[in-house]
Design a protein around this motif. Sequence first.
Motif, PDB file in Angstrom:
ATOM      1  N   HIS A  13       1.295  -1.236   0.314  1.00 30.21           N
ATOM      2  CA  HIS A  13       0.082   0.017   0.228  1.00 30.21           C
ATOM      3  C   HIS A  13       1.174   1.191   0.020  1.00 30.21           C
ATOM      4  O   HIS A  13       1.120   2.404  -0.726  1.00 30.21           O
ATOM      5  CB  HIS A  13      -1.207  -0.121   0.893  1.00 30.21           C
ATOM      6  N   ASP A  19      -3.720   3.946  -8.602  1.00 34.82           N
ATOM      7  CA  ASP A  19      -5.141   3.549  -7.695  1.00 34.82           C
ATOM      8  C   ASP A  19      -5.756   2.569  -8.176  1.00 34.82           C
ATOM      9  O   ASP A  19      -7.210   2.302  -8.083  1.00 34.82           O
ATOM     10  CB  ASP A  19      -5.820   5.195  -7.799  1.00 34.82           C
ATOM     11  N   GLU A  46      -6.756  -0.832  -7.488  1.00 33.08           N
ATOM     12  CA  GLU A  46      -7.262  -2.022  -6.114  1.00 33.08           C
ATOM     13  C   GLU A  46      -6.131  -2.426  -5.939  1.00 33.08           C
ATOM     14  O   GLU A  46      -5.993  -3.188  -7.489  1.00 33.08           O
ATOM     15  CB  GLU A  46      -8.698  -1.283  -5.924  1.00 33.08           C
ATOM     16  N   ASP A  47      -6.377  -3.125  -4.730  1.00 34.11           N
ATOM     17  CA  ASP A  47      -5.528  -5.019  -4.401  1.00 34.11           C
ATOM     18  C   ASP A  47      -5.963  -5.482  -5.835  1.00 34.11           C
ATOM     19  O   ASP A  47      -7.355  -5.510  -5.306  1.00 34.11           O
ATOM     20  CB  ASP A  47      -5.591  -5.355  -3.286  1.00 34.11           C
TER      21      ASP A  47
END
Length: 289
Positions: free
Chosen positions: A23, A32, A34-35
């Motif tokens: 992160h 940006d 997402e995981d």
Amino acid sequence: MFGWFNDCTECLIISRFGEEAWHETKAKANCDIEDGGFLRYKYYDDADTVRLFVAASEVLGITVDEVLFALGDYFDKFVQDNGYSNVLECLGSNLRDWLSNLNSLHDHLKSSYPKGFVAPIFWSEDDREFERSKEGASSNAILVHYFSHRGSLLVPFVNGLIQRVAKVYFGIDINMEQLQIQDEALGVNHTTWRVTTTDRNESHKLRGKKKQRKRKPKTFGGSSDDAGDDATVTTLATTRSNYEMTFLEGEVQAAHLRVEEFIKQCVSSPDCELFHALTFEQYSYLSEE
């Protein structure tokens, strides 16, 4: 770059350093996504991917080259875990052939990638000149050449990958001496390493041993002076032996790579009658054995 690099970077950092480090890396890279959100078959701008590498080096306290080396070392496991283990295990019986066959694998996979996929090029050869020196005697050294349209950016990645491949598939630790690095401005069109094993007793795994084939004369009751029919039988038997050995040892590789390309690699000369005589039915039969 395609999302394989981005996704692999995420998996490497999370598995070895934890989600917090990942992160922090994304935040520094202004990423940006997402995981788990990177798409492997989507093209991401090289600048965005490089920002991930640079951010990772800052977060982990290592150089960018060390990040790329670690990524190369991890990439084989990452690709195996995503469905390519059988193909990778059968690319070659020695390191030289394995690396040379990467081009065919990339060529085979190209149809599944969106337009714009440009694979790097690998080729390797025996380092005869080094072997003639006192230092290189009996080393079975090979030269590995690598070209990328990205220049030398991923050279540390390739270094880490090759060392991991040597360890995983052939059980050897290798030395990679960089002889030149790609730099078009200086007229150097590709990167070259001299590869040797740390243990000379394992050096045959770099390029294999050439086995002398023993031919037993087939007289069928005739004398050696009756050369006509007996010579024909011996030739056919030898051809069949080569035919079976070439494809049965290939196993999954033969089932996945293009037939023509596989033959060109496994049969040393295009003048060989096997190169021209093979039919698809014969190929299918042998690859299923």
